[in-house]
Every structure is written in structure tokens, then in C-alpha cells.
Design an enzyme around this catalytic site. Structure first.
Site, PDB file in Angstrom:
ATOM      1  N   ALA A 184       1.367  -9.015  -4.264  1.00 26.45           N
ATOM      2  CA  ALA A 184       2.247 -10.094  -4.416  1.00 26.45           C
ATOM      3  C   ALA A 184       2.070 -11.013  -2.991  1.00 26.45           C
ATOM      4  O   ALA A 184       1.981 -12.157  -3.120  1.00 26.45           O
ATOM      5  CB  ALA A 184       3.803  -9.781  -4.706  1.00 26.45           C
ATOM      6  N   MET A 211      -2.122  -4.319  -2.785  1.00 29.21           N
ATOM      7  CA  MET A 211      -1.484  -3.588  -3.950  1.00 29.21           C
ATOM      8  C   MET A 211      -0.104  -3.877  -4.058  1.00 29.21           C
ATOM      9  O   MET A 211       0.878  -3.684  -2.937  1.00 29.21           O
ATOM     10  CB  MET A 211      -2.046  -2.054  -4.143  1.00 29.21           C
ATOM     11  N   SER A 212       0.367  -4.073  -5.069  1.00 24.99           N
ATOM     12  CA  SER A 212       2.207  -4.116  -5.389  1.00 24.99           C
ATOM     13  C   SER A 212       2.619  -5.183  -4.454  1.00 24.99           C
ATOM     14  O   SER A 212       2.410  -6.309  -4.681  1.00 24.99           O
ATOM     15  CB  SER A 212       2.597  -2.652  -5.300  1.00 24.99           C
ATOM     16  N   SER A 213       3.614  -4.678  -3.505  1.00 27.09           N
ATOM     17  CA  SER A 213       4.318  -5.771  -2.800  1.00 27.09           C
ATOM     18  C   SER A 213       3.025  -6.475  -1.949  1.00 27.09           C
ATOM     19  O   SER A 213       3.133  -7.488  -1.829  1.00 27.09           O
ATOM     20  CB  SER A 213       5.188  -5.172  -1.925  1.00 27.09           C
TER      21      SER A 213
END
Length: 301
Positions: free
Chosen positions: A132, A127-129
Site C-alpha cells: 500500500a 507487500m501488504s502495508s
């Protein structure tokens, strides 16, 4: 064994997994009912989170108990990133054989050897970073993963430095549709079957704009040769769900748009199939991304 117990809730620290060029930590969870030749899910936390907090919120170890799934939780160190974010935009941490991706690859190899993991059933989510960085892992080591799930994340190589990362998170700029898939192709010499992709994003995300979810889908459409409209559009637990299937009718990309949700992982903690616990960036919205992702990968009973 090469791991030692510590004060990590349900998780156990993994040590001695390699040269660790990204200087990451690692925790694992192996349920008592884990079968020989069972699957492995790699779970990447978001900014300001830890492996333990993300496991608590998402419910992955609870699902692992239900379904016999081994879990690996790479962890970021504050010495690498002040927010505890994976460095999905730094040149030293977005290429095969270097930095954080290589550290995660070394962790996976260690867990596979120690626990007789089925090498054809290794998956990654974040999730999130962490989402990515999931894009980074799928691009740089596609031969390792059968599937990936990117939650509130960004496409691979959408940014090359911190300034670009902040701009891309707001939904501005980024690689053109013509180059999105080429960035993944050029990340390795892979010629096999690409990992399946599950994409999750809140349409009210003010931290990572939801346009990034569409870019992730487009990045993988050409790779899977499923350009164009989705094979089917439906509602699941009240939320829009789009699916692209290959010529054999097998789903290879799915996308969930979580209406009115901000930045975080969608959870459903209540009821017979409830998982996880609401908290910062762990958002109770009535749908468990953890359970649905595991179903997409064929891991649930």
C-alpha cells in the site's frame, strides 16, 4: 560514508539521509559487483516484518548479487505503528513532501548520491502495508520511479483513517472507478511517462481482499491509456498472468493472481532459480515474485 554497519544480517544501516519527517529507519545492500550507473530497488516490508526478515524471505539481496542491483530497505518503527506497518492510510503520511513518503524520498536521494545510481532505473516494491505504501510512493513521486510492484496491497488513497483502512482491506467500499486515476493525478504535478505497474495477489487472501488488486489495475489503466481487456492473457509457472501494453507494444501493467494463496509474498525457494526462504507471509507457491518482478523491470541477466 554516511552509513554504519550493524547486526542486520546482510544489510547495512543508512544514516544521515535527511530530516526524516516520518521517523523511519533505513538499510541498504550494495553488492560487490554493483556497476557504475546501476539500478536501485526500494523494498518495503509488511506488517510485523523487518527489512532483514523481508529480505531473507523474498531473496532480493541474493538476486542483487546475481544481477548487480542496489537495494534500499525503508523500515517502520514500533513507535509509529504498533504492528510495524507503514501508515499508508494516515493523512500525514500519504502526501508528497510530508511524513513517510518524504522520508523514503530522502533515503533514495542519499543512496543515489552515495552510489552513483542511474536515476532512470529506480523501482519500488512492497507487500501488504508495504504494498500500500508502494502505491503511495508511486503516486506522490512518480517522476522518481521507472516502475513499481504492489504485492497484496491496496490502491492509493483508498482509505483516509484506520477504520476505513480495515474496511478497504476486507474489500468493501473505496473510491469509484471514475476517481481512482484522479487521486494519483492530483497527488503531484507530474506530466511525464507514468511508472510501469506489476500487481501480485493471492485469490485466497483473507487479510487484504484480492478485489484490491483489481482496483489497483483500474487506478493505473487510465493513467497509461490502456483501458479495457488485457493485451494478452497467459499462464506463467502455472498461474494466471494478464498484461496490458501501450500503443508501442510495451507492457505497462501486469497482474498475477496466485491461485489458492493467502496473504503474503509468493516465493519459489527451490531449484536453480530459487530465491528466498519460506516463513510468515513469505509463501512457497512455486513462483518467485522477486525474480519475475525484476524481469518485468529488465533487471535480470
Amino acid at each position: 560514508m554516511s552509513f554504519t554497519s550493524g547486526a542486520h544480517g546482510r544489510l547495512t544501516r543508512l544514516d544521515g539521509f535527511g530530516t526524516d519527517p516520518g521517523s523511519l529507519s533505513a538499510d541498504i545492500y550494495i553488492p560487490e559487483n554493483f556497476p557504475p550507473n546501476g539500478p536501485l530497488v526500494v523494498v518495503l516490508h509488511g506488517s510485523t516484518q523487518s527489512a532483514e526478515s523481508y529480505d531473507l524471505g523474498s531473496g532480493w539481496s541474493t538476486l542483487a548479487d546475481e544481477c548487480g542491483i542496489a537495494l534500499l530497505f525503508p523500515g517502520q518503527r514500533k513507535s509509529n505503528n504498533a504492528l510495524g506497518s507503514f501508515n499508508w492510510f494516515k493523512s500525514g503520511d500519504i502526501h508528497r513532501g510530508r511524513g513517510e513518503p518524504l522520508s523514503v524520498r530522502q533515503m533514495i536521494a542519499k543512496v543515489v548520491d552515495d552510489h552513483a545510481i542511474d536515476p532512470s532505473r529506480i523501482f519500488v516494491t512492497g507487500m501488504s502495508s508495504g504494498g500500500a505504501m508502494t502505491s503511495v510512493m508511486l503516486a506522490t513521486y512518480p517522476e522518481v520511479f521507472a516502475g513499481g510492484a504492489i504485492i497484496a496491497g491496496l490502491p492509493y488513497r483508498s482509505a483516509g483513517n484506520l477504520v476505513e483502512a480495515l474496511v478497504r482491506m476486507k474489500g468493501y467500499g473505496g473510491p469509484s472507478d471514475r476517481t481512482l486515476d484522479a487521486l494519483v493525478r492530483d497527488a503531484s504535478e507530474f506530466t511525464g511517462r507514468w511508472p510501469t505497474i506489476s500487481v501480485w495477489h493471492g485469490d485466497n487472501d483473507k487479510t487484504v481482499d484480492s478485489s484490491n488488486a483489481d482496483s489497483i489495475v483500474r487506478q493505473w489503466q487510465r493513467l497509461h491509456d490502456v483501458e479495457g481487456p488485457p493485451t494478452r492473457v497467459e499462464e506463467v509457472d502455472g498461474f494466471p498472468h494478464r498484461v496490458w501494453c501501450d500503443d508501442a507494444g510495451q507492457p505497462v501493467i501486469e497482474e498475477y493472481v496466485i491461485t489458492d494463496m493467502g496473504h503474503g509474498t509468493p516465493i519459489s525457494a527451490e531449484g536453480a532459480e530459487g530465491l528466498g526462504e519460506a516463513g510468515k507471509y513469505m509463501l512457497e507457491v512455486g513462483i518467485s515474485s522477486t525474480r519475475h518482478i525484476a524481469r518485468f523491470w529488465g533487471l535480470t541477466k
